[in-house]
Enzyme design. Structure first.
Site, short mmCIF file in Angstrom:
data_model
loop_
_atom_site.label_atom_id
_atom_site.label_comp_id
_atom_site.label_asym_id
_atom_site.label_seq_id
_atom_site.Cartn_x
_atom_site.Cartn_y
_atom_site.Cartn_z
N ASN A 9 -17.67 1.05 52.31
CA ASN A 9 -17.14 -0.32 52.33
C ASN A 9 -17.18 -0.81 53.77
O ASN A 9 -16.42 -0.34 54.61
CB ASN A 9 -15.69 -0.31 51.80
CG ASN A 9 -15.01 -1.66 51.95
OD1 ASN A 9 -15.67 -2.68 52.16
ND2 ASN A 9 -13.68 -1.67 51.86
N LYS A 11 -16.46 -3.75 54.93
CA LYS A 11 -15.45 -4.79 55.26
C LYS A 11 -16.14 -5.92 56.05
O LYS A 11 -17.29 -6.22 55.77
CB LYS A 11 -14.29 -4.17 56.02
CG LYS A 11 -13.77 -2.90 55.35
CD LYS A 11 -12.54 -2.37 55.96
CE LYS A 11 -12.20 -1.06 55.28
NZ LYS A 11 -10.89 -0.56 55.65
N HIS A 97 -8.97 -4.19 46.67
CA HIS A 97 -8.81 -3.35 47.87
C HIS A 97 -7.46 -3.68 48.51
O HIS A 97 -7.00 -4.83 48.47
CB HIS A 97 -9.95 -3.64 48.86
CG HIS A 97 -9.98 -2.66 49.99
ND1 HIS A 97 -9.16 -2.81 51.09
CD2 HIS A 97 -10.67 -1.51 50.18
CE1 HIS A 97 -9.38 -1.79 51.91
NE2 HIS A 97 -10.29 -0.99 51.39
N GLU A 99 -6.57 -4.23 51.39
CA GLU A 99 -6.55 -5.34 52.37
C GLU A 99 -6.52 -6.68 51.66
O GLU A 99 -5.91 -7.64 52.16
CB GLU A 99 -7.78 -5.22 53.30
CG GLU A 99 -7.58 -4.08 54.29
CD GLU A 99 -8.85 -3.36 54.70
OE1 GLU A 99 -9.96 -3.91 54.50
OE2 GLU A 99 -8.73 -2.23 55.21
N GLU A 169 -6.61 4.91 46.81
CA GLU A 169 -6.57 4.75 48.26
C GLU A 169 -5.14 4.53 48.72
O GLU A 169 -4.64 3.39 48.70
CB GLU A 169 -7.41 3.54 48.67
CG GLU A 169 -8.86 3.65 48.30
CD GLU A 169 -9.74 2.87 49.26
OE1 GLU A 169 -10.58 3.49 49.90
OE2 GLU A 169 -9.54 1.65 49.39
N GLY A 175 -7.88 3.74 57.35
CA GLY A 175 -8.15 3.39 58.75
C GLY A 175 -7.15 3.99 59.73
O GLY A 175 -7.13 3.60 60.90
N SER A 215 -9.47 7.47 55.22
CA SER A 215 -9.86 8.35 56.33
C SER A 215 -10.73 9.52 55.88
O SER A 215 -10.56 10.64 56.37
CB SER A 215 -8.62 8.83 57.08
OG SER A 215 -7.92 7.73 57.62
#
Ligand code: PEP
Length: 253
Positions: A9, A11, A97, A99, A169, A175, A215
């Protein structure tokens, strides 16, 4: 037996030129991976989808990072399913996702609307679920995941669910370099499979690809993919450079 599937991904990273160079650098390894029974995909920005579609090897799966649930209309800045369908060989879309849940207030109800629209168009979701750090520390992981699965997968057909990818996730691991242990990841992925079985039956649940994301790096990818309920990975940071994505993939052989 379920296939192993890794998606990168990107982003909001990579210009069209960078995306093009990445694909040209990756093509050989993608074919290699397929020969080892591992499917690889990437989710570039909308801007790069067409150029990646033109230059990628047939073996590389292509995903969008989001889609709007409406057919068309006054939704400034959004992209419709019909627009994505014009991209050759685009098969998947990342839905929900963390985010998007966090910065754009996407709920599981909204994700369900998107997936219902995708079902009609035969686009496959990579549906992301996961708890925040606070929820993890309060021992609420399974309660949160249960809501995200039950709400997100409402009123879909068994056939469609069979083809889906679910990505577990944990938000606290995305991240951050703080990945969930393989035991935690396996436990939650197993829980997800059981919840899908409650909704659509064990036969369907046994076919669904469940990925871990958070990660995932070249040095830890194998420990996740050797867990019985983890069939792949959704990779952010380590998919941004072709060299590190190639290393991550080749560490699975
Ligand atoms: C992600 O964005 O889905 C992700 C898992 O990112 P990272 O690999 O960088 O943690």
């Amino acid at each position: 037996m379920r296939k192993k599937v890794i998606f990168g991904n990107w982003k909001m990273n990579h210009t069209r030129n960078e995306a093009l160079n990445f694909v040209l650098e990756m093509n050989e390894e993608i074919k290699n991976a397929k020969n080892h029974g591992i499917l690889i995909g990437i989710a570039p920005t909308y801007m790069s989808l067409d150029i990646v579609a033109k230059k990628k090897t047939k073996s590389l799966l292509l995903a969008a990072q989001n889609v709007n649930e409406h057919e068309s209309g006054a939704y400034t800045g959004e992209v419709s399913i019909a627009m994505l369908k014009e991209i050759k060989n685009l098969t998947h879309v990342i839905i929900g996702h963390s985010e998007r849940r966090q910065y754009y207030n996407e709920t599981s109800v909204k994700c369900n609307e998107k997936m219902m629209a995708m079902e009609k168009a035969n686009l496959i979701p990579i549906y992301c679920v996961g708890e925040t750090l606070q929820q993890f520390e309060n021992d609420e992981t399974k309660e949160i995941i249960k809501e995200q699965i039950h709400q997100g997968l409402l009123n879909l057909s068994s056939d469609f669910v069979t083809k889906m990818i679910i990505a577990y996730e944990p938000v606290w691991s995305i991240g951050t370099g703080k990945n969930a242990s393989k035991e935690i990841a396996q436990d939650v992925c197993h829980f997800i499979r059981n919840e899908i079985a409650k909704l659509y039956g064990q036969k369907v649940a046994n076919k669904v690809i469940i990925q871990y994301g958070g990660s995932v790096k070249p040095n830890n990818v194998k420990e996740y993919l050797t867990q019985p309920d983890i069939d792949g990975a959704l990779v952010g940071g380590a998919s941004l450079k072709a060299s590190s994505f190639i290393e991550l993939i080749s560490n699975l052989y």
